[in-house]
Design an enzyme around this catalytic site. Structure first.
Site, mmCIF file in Angstrom:
data_model
loop_
_atom_site.group_PDB
_atom_site.id
_atom_site.type_symbol
_atom_site.label_atom_id
_atom_site.label_comp_id
_atom_site.label_asym_id
_atom_site.label_seq_id
_atom_site.Cartn_x
_atom_site.Cartn_y
_atom_site.Cartn_z
ATOM 1 N N LYS A 190 88.171 54.122 105.423
ATOM 2 C CA LYS A 190 89.632 54.002 105.303
ATOM 3 C C LYS A 190 90.116 54.346 103.898
ATOM 4 C CE LYS A 190 89.542 50.020 102.928
ATOM 5 N NZ LYS A 190 90.368 49.255 102.007
ATOM 6 N N ALA B 131 93.519 42.046 97.321
ATOM 7 C CA ALA B 131 92.997 40.858 96.622
ATOM 8 C C ALA B 131 94.088 39.961 96.052
ATOM 9 C CB ALA B 131 92.032 41.297 95.516
ATOM 10 N N GLY C 127 79.299 39.315 91.688
ATOM 11 C CA GLY C 127 80.434 40.165 91.347
ATOM 12 C C GLY C 127 81.655 39.327 91.027
ATOM 13 N N SER C 128 82.512 39.864 90.160
ATOM 14 C CA SER C 128 83.651 39.059 89.706
ATOM 15 C C SER C 128 84.851 39.925 89.348
ATOM 16 C CB SER C 128 83.240 38.248 88.476
ATOM 17 O OG SER C 128 82.806 39.147 87.457
ATOM 18 N N ARG D 171 95.071 50.482 96.105
ATOM 19 C CA ARG D 171 94.922 51.210 94.832
ATOM 20 C C ARG D 171 94.572 52.674 95.055
ATOM 21 N NH1 ARG D 171 89.672 48.280 92.259
ATOM 22 N NH2 ARG D 171 90.877 46.434 92.731
ATOM 23 N N GLN E 258 87.199 53.730 94.973
ATOM 24 C CA GLN E 258 86.158 53.975 95.974
ATOM 25 C C GLN E 258 86.431 55.224 96.822
ATOM 26 O OE1 GLN E 258 83.296 52.084 96.025
ATOM 27 N NE2 GLN E 258 84.139 51.083 94.244
ATOM 28 N N ASN F 27 88.357 42.093 90.865
ATOM 29 C CA ASN F 27 89.600 41.663 91.489
ATOM 30 C C ASN F 27 89.340 40.937 92.816
ATOM 31 O OD1 ASN F 27 92.304 43.304 93.106
ATOM 32 N ND2 ASN F 27 92.572 41.773 91.518
ATOM 33 N N LYS G 25 86.387 51.290 89.176
ATOM 34 C CA LYS G 25 86.181 52.551 89.874
ATOM 35 C C LYS G 25 86.951 52.579 91.188
ATOM 36 C CE LYS G 25 83.526 55.212 87.559
ATOM 37 N NZ LYS G 25 84.288 56.198 86.776
#
Length: 352
Positions: A207, A156, A13-14, A272, A301, A16, A299
């Site tokens: 959360k 991040a 994965g790459s 976000r 979450q 943020n 996306k």
């Protein structure tokens, strides 16, 4: 189980968060004989102004789409082919949107050696015929490797800027947790290892639902007292959910780690999910439209997790026990008025 060094690391994965973690790992492995000096990072290939994203990362050492303004170490190598990226890896860092985990695991199952270890940084849950499934369980089942989890108050961009923060590793095998701590810890990224891994992972998913409720409050200009109530009642629902759904015993102390109350606070004020939920109230646009506008198409979450949690609660006939989680789902997906987030607080079972 003995892994022979130097241990090869692959980041799956790459986005943020994945890019921020790549920056930490790339710097750390340069100074440690235990780990191989090159770090593979799987990148879902995209075109940015006519150039491949992998090419940009490998020449300019910056993920210009998902972590602009932060240089990645030159020993982090972006690879567009997932099988090539994970080949010969000893340590796999999973950091992709949770809805892609099945596809990714299927693609690399049997292509990673049997002693490899995984750690998931993915904040989300899945649902199966029996109800709740943790992301770590899916990786474990599909790949037959041991999996730890890392969750915490880790926005991040702040981590990439090397601002001080804490995080929590949950590992049922303490030695595996300590190995990942060695790989990831820096003076400004401090790690606590606990064995209550399922609770750590659930905190990271749940959360985000609470943060959506906090964003609704901000959109309605409810004020700090109301937001504090959302955070407290959200935490109570997180604890209650863990007590119902975790297979192993749940330690309340885990909720006092970075993965619990700290992550909840930072997400409800800075994340976000909060930001998009506030815009949802103020603009009247759909979550999907706001994802495209505000998140570069990444996306969100929180709403997705609320839908999964709602279906799991329906299976158990427990929807009424979790009014905050339920209100977030119904506002996001069933067109209920945003003001329902306040009425659910007013009649919350915690006050009865």
């Amino acid at each position: 189980m003995a892994l022979a060094g130097p241990l090869k690391v692959c980041i799956v994965g790459s986005g943020n968060w994945g890019s921020a973690v790549a920056k930490i790992i790339g710097h750390n492995v340069k100074n440690m004989k235990k780990f191989a000096s090159t770090v593979n990072m799987w990148v879902f290939e995209e075109n940015i102004n006519g150039r491949k994203l992998t090419e940009i990362i490998n020449t300019e050492h910056e993920n210009v789409k998902y972590l602009p303004g932060h240089k990645l170490p030159e020993n982090v190598v972006a690879l567009p082919n997932l099988t090539d990226a994970v080949r010969d890896a000893d340590l796999l860092i999973f950091v992709i949107p949770h809805q892609f985990i099945h596809k990714v695991c299927q693609e690399i199952s049997g292509k990673v050696h049997k002693n490899a270890l995984g750690i998931t940084l993915i904040k989300g849950i899945d649902e199966g015929p029996e109800g709740l499934r943790l992301i770590s369980d899916i990786i474990r089942e599909k790949m037959n490797i041991d999996v730890s989890v890392l969750m915490g108050a880790n926005i991040a961009n702040e981590v990439a800027a090397e601002k001080f923060c804490e995080t929590t590793i949950g590992s049922k095998n303490k030695n595996h947790g300590l190995l990942f701590k060695e790989l990831l810890q820096t003076p400004n990224f401090r790690i606590t290892v606990v064995e209550d891994a399922d609770t750590v992972e659930l905190c990271g998913a749940l959360k985000n639902i609470v943060a959506v409720a906090a964003g609704f409050c901000d959109g309605l200009s409810c004020g700090d007292n109301t937001k504090a109530a959302v955070i407290r009642l959200g935490l109570m629902e997180m604890i209650a959910f863990a007590n119902v759904f975790c297979k192993d015993s749940v330690s309340i102390a885990t909720f006092l780690e970075s993965c619990g109350v700290a992550d909840l606070i930072t997400t409800c004020y800075g994340g976000r999910n909060r930001k998009v939920a506030e815009a949802f109230v103020k603009t009247g646009k759909s979550i999907e439209e706001l994802e495209k506008e505000m998140l570069n198409g990444q996306k969100l979450q929180g709403p997705q997790t609320s839908a999964e949690v709602y279906r799991i609660l329906q299976q158990k006939n427990m929807v009424n026990n979790f009014p905050l989680f339920t209100a977030v789902f119904q506002i996001c997906y069933e067109g209920k008025p945003v003001e329902d987030v306040i009425s659910c607080l007013q009649s919350h079972p915690e006050h009865m």
